[in-house]
Scaffold this motif. Structure first.
Motif, short mmCIF file in Angstrom:
data_model
loop_
_atom_site.label_atom_id
_atom_site.label_comp_id
_atom_site.label_asym_id
_atom_site.label_seq_id
_atom_site.Cartn_x
_atom_site.Cartn_y
_atom_site.Cartn_z
N LEU A 5 43.06 7.66 -52.99
CA LEU A 5 43.23 6.81 -51.82
C LEU A 5 44.49 5.97 -51.96
CD1 LEU A 5 41.94 5.99 -49.16
CD2 LEU A 5 40.67 4.22 -50.37
N ILE A 6 44.75 5.46 -53.15
CA ILE A 6 45.96 4.67 -53.38
C ILE A 6 47.20 5.56 -53.25
CG2 ILE A 6 47.29 3.43 -55.14
CD1 ILE A 6 44.68 2.25 -56.14
N ASP A 7 47.12 6.77 -53.80
CA ASP A 7 48.25 7.70 -53.71
C ASP A 7 48.57 8.02 -52.25
OD1 ASP A 7 48.53 7.77 -56.44
OD2 ASP A 7 47.33 9.60 -56.70
N THR A 8 47.53 8.26 -51.47
CA THR A 8 47.73 8.57 -50.05
C THR A 8 48.32 7.37 -49.32
OG1 THR A 8 45.81 10.04 -50.12
CG2 THR A 8 46.62 9.41 -47.95
N ARG A 22 63.06 4.75 -52.04
CA ARG A 22 61.65 5.12 -51.87
C ARG A 22 60.88 5.14 -53.19
NH1 ARG A 22 60.84 10.37 -48.38
NH2 ARG A 22 61.82 8.96 -46.88
N SER A 23 61.44 5.79 -54.21
CA SER A 23 60.70 5.94 -55.47
C SER A 23 60.46 4.59 -56.14
CB SER A 23 61.46 6.87 -56.42
OG SER A 23 62.76 6.36 -56.68
N ASP A 24 61.45 3.69 -56.11
CA ASP A 24 61.29 2.37 -56.73
C ASP A 24 60.21 1.55 -56.01
OD1 ASP A 24 63.27 2.97 -58.54
OD2 ASP A 24 64.87 2.02 -57.37
N ILE A 25 60.22 1.62 -54.68
CA ILE A 25 59.23 0.87 -53.90
C ILE A 25 57.84 1.44 -54.11
CG2 ILE A 25 58.51 0.23 -51.56
CD1 ILE A 25 61.46 0.14 -50.79
N ALA A 27 56.68 2.87 -56.82
CA ALA A 27 56.22 2.39 -58.13
C ALA A 27 55.81 0.92 -58.07
CB ALA A 27 57.31 2.60 -59.17
N GLU A 28 56.59 0.13 -57.34
CA GLU A 28 56.30 -1.30 -57.22
C GLU A 28 54.96 -1.53 -56.51
OE1 GLU A 28 57.97 -5.10 -54.67
OE2 GLU A 28 59.38 -3.52 -55.27
N ILE A 29 54.75 -0.86 -55.39
CA ILE A 29 53.51 -1.05 -54.62
C ILE A 29 52.31 -0.56 -55.42
CG2 ILE A 29 52.26 -0.34 -52.54
CD1 ILE A 29 54.94 -0.22 -51.09
N ARG A 30 52.46 0.59 -56.07
CA ARG A 30 51.34 1.13 -56.87
C ARG A 30 50.96 0.15 -57.99
NH1 ARG A 30 53.13 5.70 -57.19
NH2 ARG A 30 51.77 6.89 -55.80
N SER A 31 51.96 -0.45 -58.62
CA SER A 31 51.71 -1.41 -59.70
C SER A 31 51.00 -2.66 -59.16
CB SER A 31 53.02 -1.81 -60.37
OG SER A 31 52.82 -2.80 -61.34
N ILE A 32 51.45 -3.14 -57.99
CA ILE A 32 50.83 -4.32 -57.40
C ILE A 32 49.37 -4.05 -57.05
CG2 ILE A 32 50.84 -5.81 -55.36
CD1 ILE A 32 53.89 -5.56 -55.33
N LEU A 33 49.10 -2.90 -56.48
CA LEU A 33 47.73 -2.55 -56.10
C LEU A 33 46.82 -2.43 -57.32
CD1 LEU A 33 48.44 0.07 -53.28
CD2 LEU A 33 47.65 -2.28 -53.00
N GLN A 34 47.33 -1.83 -58.38
CA GLN A 34 46.54 -1.71 -59.60
C GLN A 34 46.21 -3.09 -60.17
OE1 GLN A 34 45.11 0.85 -60.77
NE2 GLN A 34 46.12 2.55 -59.72
N ASP A 35 47.19 -4.00 -60.15
CA ASP A 35 46.95 -5.37 -60.63
C ASP A 35 45.91 -6.08 -59.77
OD1 ASP A 35 48.79 -4.95 -62.61
OD2 ASP A 35 50.44 -5.97 -61.57
N MET A 36 46.00 -5.87 -58.44
CA MET A 36 45.05 -6.51 -57.53
C MET A 36 43.63 -5.98 -57.78
SD MET A 36 47.24 -6.57 -53.96
CE MET A 36 45.86 -7.26 -53.01
N LEU A 37 43.53 -4.69 -58.03
CA LEU A 37 42.22 -4.10 -58.30
C LEU A 37 41.62 -4.63 -59.60
CD1 LEU A 37 42.73 -0.37 -57.21
CD2 LEU A 37 41.08 -1.98 -56.25
N SER A 62 48.46 -2.65 -43.39
CA SER A 62 48.64 -1.26 -42.96
C SER A 62 49.97 -0.72 -43.47
CB SER A 62 48.61 -1.17 -41.43
OG SER A 62 49.75 -1.81 -40.88
N PRO A 63 50.10 0.60 -43.62
CA PRO A 63 51.37 1.19 -44.10
C PRO A 63 52.56 0.79 -43.25
CG PRO A 63 49.62 2.81 -44.20
CD PRO A 63 49.03 1.62 -43.51
N ASP A 64 52.38 0.72 -41.91
CA ASP A 64 53.49 0.33 -41.04
C ASP A 64 53.96 -1.09 -41.33
OD1 ASP A 64 53.73 2.69 -39.43
OD2 ASP A 64 51.85 2.15 -38.48
N LYS A 65 52.99 -1.98 -41.50
CA LYS A 65 53.33 -3.38 -41.74
C LYS A 65 54.02 -3.57 -43.09
CE LYS A 65 51.16 -7.97 -41.97
NZ LYS A 65 49.88 -8.71 -41.88
N VAL A 66 53.52 -2.89 -44.12
CA VAL A 66 54.12 -3.01 -45.45
C VAL A 66 55.52 -2.42 -45.45
CG1 VAL A 66 53.91 -2.34 -47.87
CG2 VAL A 66 51.87 -3.00 -46.58
N ALA A 67 55.68 -1.25 -44.83
CA ALA A 67 56.99 -0.61 -44.79
C ALA A 67 58.00 -1.48 -44.06
CB ALA A 67 56.89 0.75 -44.12
#
Length: 357
Positions: A5-8, A22-25, A27-37, A62-67
Motif C-alpha cells: 500500500l505504501i509502495d502504491t 522523483r527518486s529522491d522524493i 525515498a524521502e516520503i517512504r522514509s517519513i511514512l515508515q517513521d510515522m508508522l 492525498s497523492p495530488d496534495k502531497v505532489a
C-alpha cells in the motif's frame, strides 16, 4: 499488504513529479511514512497493520496534495510537463528547420548566377522560417497549457468561489490500482499533439497534403498562390475526415481525462477500446473503398517532366497509403487486445492479492 500500500501510494505521488527529482522524493516520503508508522505503533502498543497504514496515509494527504507541495507555484507549463514540452518543441523545430532548409536549397538552386535573387530568396526564407517557428511555438504552448490545466484540476472540483476544492480521499482506493493501470504521461501528450495536428491539417489546411516539384515560387512571390500544388488525396478520402476528426477529438478528451485521473479505470479502458475499434473500422472501410489518391502518373509526369521518375514515385505513393491503413488496423487491434487483457487482469487483482495475504 502495508508495504504494498505504501509502495502504491508513493508511486502515485512519484508519477506526478519531475523525473529529475522523483527518486529522491520517493525515498524521502517512504522514509517519513515508515517513521510515522513506527511512532504510531509505539504510542498505541499495537503492531503495524493495514488499518494503521491507512490512517497514516490519510493523515499525510492525498497523492495530488502531497505532489503539489513539491511542484511549487503554478505555471502555464509546470515542472511536470516542462521536460516533455521541450522534447516536443525540439522535435517540431527540427522538422520545421529541415523543411525550411530543403525548400531554401531548392529555391537557391534555381537562382544560380543571380546573386541578387539569391539574397532576396534567402531573406524571405528566413522570414518565413521565423513565422513558422512562432506559429508552431504558439500552438504547442496552447496544447500544453490545456494539458497543464487538466493536471492542475486533477482530483479537484470547482467550489462557489471558483477555487479548487479537494475531494475526500480514501487510501483504500489504492488497493484498486496496479502498475499496468498507471498512465504513461509522455504517450498521452504525444497522442494529444498528434490528434490536434491531424484535426488542424485535414480540416483547415488540406493543401499541405499535396505535391509540388518546386517551392521556388513561395520565396520569390512570398505566397503559396504562386506555386502549383497537385493534391495527393482524393475526395473519397475527405469523405472520411469528419469521422476521423470525431475519433481524434474523443481521443484528445480521453487523454486529458486520463492525465487528470492519473490512471486507467474500467470506464476509460472500455472507452479507449471503443475508439480503437471505431478507428479500425474506418481504416478497413477506407482500405476496401474507392482509391484515396487523386494523383496519377500523368499528373506527376506533367509536374516532373520525366515519365520514368513519375512512375517510380507513383509506385511508392500507391504502396504507402495501404501500408499506413494496414498499420492502423494491426496496431489498433493489438491495442484492443492489450486493453482487454489489462481490463480482465485489473478485475482479477483483488483475488490475487487476497490469496497472497
Amino acid at each position: 499488504m502495508s508495504t504494498n500500500l505504501i509502495d502504491t501510494y508513493v508511486s502515485e505521488i512519484a508519477h506526478r513529479l519531475p523525473r529529475k527529482t522523483r527518486s529522491d522524493i520517493e525515498a524521502e516520503i517512504r522514509s517519513i511514512l515508515q517513521d510515522m508508522l513506527e511512532e504510531r505503533s509505539q504510542k498505541t502498543g499495537n503492531p503495524i497493520s493495514d488499518e494503521m497504514t491507512i490512517e497514516v496515509l490519510k493523515a499525510y494527504g492525498s497523492p495530488d496534495k502531497v505532489a503539489a507541495t513539491y511542484l511549487g507555484e503554478r505555471y502555464l507549463i509546470g515542472p511536470q510537463l516542462y521536460p516533455i514540452f521541450l522534447l516536443v518543441l525540439r522535435i517540431v523545430l527540427i522538422v520545421v528547420g529541415v523543411l525550411a532548409a530543403i525548400s531554401l536549397g531548392i529555391a537557391l538552386s534555381q537562382t544560380i548566377g543571380n546573386p541578387q535573387n539569391a539574397f532576396v530568396t534567402t531573406a524571405r526564407a528566413i522570414g518565413n522560417l521565423v513565422t513558422s517557428i512562432i506559429i508552431a511555438l504558439g500552438n504547442i504552448v496552447v496544447i500544453f497549457a490545456i494539458i497543464e490545466w487538466g493536471l492542475f484540476r486533477a482530483g479537484g472540483k470547482l467550489a462557489v468561489n471558483a477555487m479548487p476544492k479537494e475531494k475526500d480521499w480514501d487510501p483504500r482506493s489504492l488497493h484498486k490500482l496496479f502498475l499496468p493501470n498507471q498512465i504513461r504521461m509522455g504517450d498521452s501528450i504525444v497522442e494529444i499533439v498528434g490528434c490536434f495536428a491531424a484535426i488542424i491539417i485535414f480540416n483547415f489546411y488540406p493543401q499541405i497534403i499535396s505535391f509540388t516539384p518546386t517551392l521556388n515560387g513561395v520565396f520569390e512571390a512570398g505566397t503559396l498562390s504562386s506555386v502549383t500544388f497537385v493534391p495527393l488525396l482524393s475526395q473519397a478520402f475527405f469523405y472520411y475526415v469528419p469521422f476521423l476528426s470525431l475519433v481524434w477529438t474523443l481521443t484528445i478528451i480521453l487523454d486529458i481525462i486520463l492525465l487528470r485521473m492519473g490512471h486507467w479505470n474500467p470506464a476509460t479502458r472500455i472507452t479507449s477500446i471503443g475508439l480503437k475499434v471505431l478507428g479500425i473500422i474506418i481504416a478497413a472501410v477506407m482500405l476496401a473503398g474507392p482509391s484515396l489518391l487523386a494523383i496519377t502518373v500523368e499528373t506527376l509526369t506533367s509536374s516532373l517532366g520525366n515519365a520514368g521518375a513519375a512512375q517510380i514515385l507513383m509506385f511508392f505513393i500507391s504502396q504507402f497509403v495501404p501500408l499506413v491503413l494496414w498499420l492502423v488496423i494491426i496496431l489498433g487491434s493489438l491495442d484492443v487486445i492489450r486493453h482487454i487483457y489489462r481490463l480482465i487482469l485489473s478485475k482479477q487483482l483483488p483475488f490475487i492479492v487476497s490469496e497472497r495475504k
